[in-house]
Motif scaffolding. Structure first.
Motif, PDB file in Angstrom:
ATOM      1  N   ARG A  99     -34.133 -25.965 -29.759  1.00 27.51           N
ATOM      2  CA  ARG A  99     -34.092 -25.101 -30.525  1.00 27.51           C
ATOM      3  C   ARG A  99     -32.706 -25.371 -31.108  1.00 27.51           C
ATOM      4  O   ARG A  99     -33.625 -25.799 -32.733  1.00 27.51           O
ATOM      5  N   ARG A 144     -34.918 -26.828 -35.277  1.00 28.35           N
ATOM      6  CA  ARG A 144     -34.169 -25.618 -36.405  1.00 28.35           C
ATOM      7  C   ARG A 144     -33.297 -26.593 -37.391  1.00 28.35           C
ATOM      8  O   ARG A 144     -33.445 -26.866 -38.220  1.00 28.35           O
ATOM      9  N   ASP A 161     -25.500 -18.753 -35.738  1.00 27.30           N
ATOM     10  CA  ASP A 161     -26.159 -17.933 -34.930  1.00 27.30           C
ATOM     11  C   ASP A 161     -25.786 -16.303 -34.405  1.00 27.30           C
ATOM     12  O   ASP A 161     -25.716 -15.471 -34.048  1.00 27.30           O
ATOM     13  N   ALA A 163     -23.844 -15.175 -37.234  1.00 22.81           N
ATOM     14  CA  ALA A 163     -24.932 -14.008 -38.529  1.00 22.81           C
ATOM     15  C   ALA A 163     -26.168 -13.321 -37.497  1.00 22.81           C
ATOM     16  O   ALA A 163     -26.755 -12.347 -38.283  1.00 22.81           O
ATOM     17  N   ASP A 164     -26.783 -14.594 -36.973  1.00 23.08           N
ATOM     18  CA  ASP A 164     -28.336 -13.109 -36.954  1.00 23.08           C
ATOM     19  C   ASP A 164     -28.348 -12.819 -35.981  1.00 23.08           C
ATOM     20  O   ASP A 164     -29.153 -11.832 -35.403  1.00 23.08           O
ATOM     21  N   GLY A 165     -27.287 -13.458 -34.808  1.00 24.85           N
ATOM     22  CA  GLY A 165     -26.815 -12.067 -33.722  1.00 24.85           C
ATOM     23  C   GLY A 165     -27.368 -12.625 -32.414  1.00 24.85           C
ATOM     24  O   GLY A 165     -27.083 -12.727 -31.250  1.00 24.85           O
ATOM     25  N   SER A 166     -28.397 -13.737 -32.677  1.00 25.08           N
ATOM     26  CA  SER A 166     -28.106 -14.939 -30.979  1.00 25.08           C
ATOM     27  C   SER A 166     -27.326 -15.294 -30.943  1.00 25.08           C
ATOM     28  O   SER A 166     -28.116 -16.089 -29.478  1.00 25.08           O
ATOM     29  N   LEU A 167     -26.327 -15.751 -31.294  1.00 24.90           N
ATOM     30  CA  LEU A 167     -25.162 -15.791 -30.531  1.00 24.90           C
ATOM     31  C   LEU A 167     -24.891 -15.236 -29.552  1.00 24.90           C
ATOM     32  O   LEU A 167     -23.794 -15.792 -28.116  1.00 24.90           O
ATOM     33  N   ASP A 168     -25.172 -14.107 -29.508  1.00 24.39           N
ATOM     34  CA  ASP A 168     -24.488 -12.774 -28.253  1.00 24.39           C
ATOM     35  C   ASP A 168     -25.432 -12.943 -27.009  1.00 24.39           C
ATOM     36  O   ASP A 168     -25.072 -12.966 -25.748  1.00 24.39           O
ATOM     37  N   HIS A 169     -27.239 -13.054 -27.342  1.00 27.66           N
ATOM     38  CA  HIS A 169     -27.884 -13.795 -26.449  1.00 27.66           C
ATOM     39  C   HIS A 169     -27.709 -15.238 -25.619  1.00 27.66           C
ATOM     40  O   HIS A 169     -27.543 -15.304 -24.432  1.00 27.66           O
ATOM     41  N   LEU A 204     -28.261  -6.322 -34.438  1.00 26.14           N
ATOM     42  CA  LEU A 204     -28.991  -8.014 -35.437  1.00 26.14           C
ATOM     43  C   LEU A 204     -29.596  -7.901 -34.240  1.00 26.14           C
ATOM     44  O   LEU A 204     -29.892  -8.476 -32.369  1.00 26.14           O
ATOM     45  N   PRO A 205     -31.211  -8.034 -34.056  1.00 31.47           N
ATOM     46  CA  PRO A 205     -31.840  -8.438 -33.662  1.00 31.47           C
ATOM     47  C   PRO A 205     -31.402 -10.551 -32.966  1.00 31.47           C
ATOM     48  O   PRO A 205     -32.546  -9.670 -31.812  1.00 31.47           O
ATOM     49  N   GLY A 206     -31.287 -10.495 -32.988  1.00 28.37           N
ATOM     50  CA  GLY A 206     -30.337 -11.928 -33.243  1.00 28.37           C
ATOM     51  C   GLY A 206     -31.707 -13.102 -32.940  1.00 28.37           C
ATOM     52  O   GLY A 206     -32.143 -14.162 -32.554  1.00 28.37           O
ATOM     53  N   ILE A 207     -32.509 -13.035 -34.501  1.00 32.18           N
ATOM     54  CA  ILE A 207     -33.970 -13.891 -34.116  1.00 32.18           C
ATOM     55  C   ILE A 207     -32.964 -14.962 -35.870  1.00 32.18           C
ATOM     56  O   ILE A 207     -32.614 -14.353 -36.070  1.00 32.18           O
ATOM     57  N   THR A 208     -34.176 -16.154 -35.083  1.00 30.57           N
ATOM     58  CA  THR A 208     -33.118 -17.066 -35.646  1.00 30.57           C
ATOM     59  C   THR A 208     -34.421 -17.165 -37.394  1.00 30.57           C
ATOM     60  O   THR A 208     -35.803 -17.815 -36.600  1.00 30.57           O
TER      61      THR A 208
END
Lengths: 227, 246
Positions: free
Chosen positions: A16, A20, A80, A82-88, B120-124
């Motif tokens: 990923r 990116r 990551d 900033a968009d919240g994907s770091l939490d995941h 935050l939705p966690g979307i790249t």
């Protein structure tokens, strides 16, 4: 567990980040341009004294690599976050140390490996002797993983902080000093015809040390920052 | 006033109604059928933000087949509570158990079973819609119960699979984040304001998803100000800061 192994998740993180990087390759090229300009500033500043430049060139390339890699460090976690994907990433049941190691690997592949190629080309253009060039490139190859790994750790420590970009450079550059010392000393010794094995072993040792220690520290730093 | 105790609510001790039993065998039930032990048990949780105490003495006992709606004023600590429950943030005090196992920050016992939606939705943005879903699904380690395309269809994004996620509107991003919940069979859902940016059809979709999840024996903890149109048998309310209103 049929849902996937830690290896699947690790491949997903690496793939990923590389994808990116490929999608935003226009931005990825910028540090390469910065690197080239930095290296080209020195001949302009030093003047046409060819010998001085040849002596200094390996050190110039090393410093330019350090600075350029610092520029790309915010990419590791800031977007990551900033968009919240770091939490995941943190919520994945797989070992976070392994996942952040993949992030560091992606940073090395996109932020360091192109610099190595470009640095080698620039040195060839400036007429560096083959033996010195090989010592410089081997030193960069062995030392740059340390830069990516330490940078990833510092990036995790500063994630979500305002003004984090400058703080990141202030944190990482002092930690890059040992790599810089051994890397430039190898190139200097090579120019004098002295064997460079000792420096190479030390750089390889630093790489192994960073590889074994920083992923856990990075994972712990991320958990502390997200909490 | 620095400390404020939230209203202490416990689930009604009534035995589960028959429709709470899992309808889909692919989803693990949160507790053993017939067992009344709460799946998610929080005791005396406390939360600090800097030097300020956000809440303390918070108790919550949530069982299989329940949808817990967390309501409270802005700043009451709803998001903080959900982060603590998800194991993202440490609690300043108290204990948290999932299926009888003590959990803390980063505890694997919970993360195996959890599907989380933050504010935050966690979307790249640089990845496509399908790539985003695939990445998050593989990261979660959970078993998909359907094909990703079916999950996208379920949330109304079937035709946008190849579109770059940065082109999505806020509501579409939220739908993409919800697709994960449809795709993966996680027994525990934690959702922070899932209705944000969604249109009426989107809200009904979330309510339907929550109802199906509860019917299958899943547990959901949801923070939202909007009334949730889910069967009353499944719905539990947890109200923050009742002492503030007094």
């Amino acid at each position: 567990m049929s849902g996937g192994t830690a290896l699947t998740a690790a491949r997903a993180v690496l793939g990923r980040d590389l994808l990116r990087a490929w999608r935003r390759r226009g931005e990825i090229v910028q540090p390469l341009v910065f690197f080239t300009i930095t290296v080209y500033l020195f001949p302009l500043a030093i003047g046409p004294a060819h010998d001085t430049l040849r002596v200094l060139l390996p050190s110039i390339v090393w410093v330019a690599v350090l600075l350029s890699m610092t520029l790309t460090l915010p990419d590791v976690f800031a977007a990551d976050h900033a968009d919240g994907s770091l939490d995941h990433l943190a919520l994945s049941p797989h070992p976070l140390a392994l996942l952040v190691l993949m992030k560091a690997g992606a940073h090395w592949l996109t932020g360091a490996a192109p610099l190595l190629v470009l640095g080698g080309l620039l040195c060839a253009v400036f007429g560096l002797e083959t033996y010195t060039l090989r010592a410089l490139l081997l030193g960069l190859l062995l030392g740059s993983p340390v830069l990516s790994l330490i940078g990833t750790l510092a990036s995790a420590l500063t994630v979500g902080l305002r003004g984090g970009t400058l703080l990141l450079a202030l944190l990482t550059l002092p930690m890059y000093i040992p790599v810089l010392i051994f890397g430039t000393s190898a190139a200097r010794n090579a120019a004098l015809g002295i064997p460079v094995q000792a420096e190479m072993y030390l750089l390889a040792g630093l790489s192994v040390l960073a590889l074994t220690l920083t992923p856990w520290a990075t994972a712990a730093a991320l958990r502390a920052r997200l909490g | 006033m620095s400390a404020r105790g939230p209203a202490l609510r416990r689930p009604r001790p009534s035995s589960p109604t028959p429709d709470l039993r899992p309808a889909t065998p692919s989803l693990k039930t949160v507790t053993n059928p017939g067992s009344s032990a709460p799946a998610l048990l929080a005791r005396d949780l406390a939360c600090m933000r800097g030097d300020e105490l956000i809440f303390d003495g918070l108790c919550l006992a949530a069982s299989a087949g329940e949808i817990w709606q967390i309501v409270g004023a802005n700043g009451a600590g709803k998001t903080s509570l959900l982060k603590i429950l998800a194991g993202l943030a440490p609690a300043a005090g108290g204990s948290l158990r999932w299926r009888g196992v003590e959990i803390g920050v980063g505890a694997e016992a919970l993360r195996q079973d959890l599907c989380y939606l933050g504010h935050l939705p966690g979307i790249t943005g640089y990845l496509s819609v399908a790539e985003n879903l695939d990445y998050l699904a593989r990261l979660s380690g959970a078993t998909p119960v359907m094909r990703p395309a079916e999950a996208l269809l379920a949330v109304g994004l079937a035709e946008l699979g190849a579109a770059p996620a940065r082109r999505l509107s806020a509501g579409q991003r939220q739908r993409l984040a919800l697709a994960r919940f449809v795709l993966l069979a996680s027994p525990l859902w934690i959702m922070d304001e899932p209705l944000t940016a969604l249109d009426q059809a989107g809200r009904e979709l979330v309510e339907q998803m929550l109802t199906d999840h509860a019917r299958r024996g899943g547990l959901a903890v949801v923070s939202t100000h909007h009334p949730l149109a889910v069967p009353a048998a499944h719905l539990r309310r947890f109200e923050f800061g009742a002492s503030l209103a007094a």
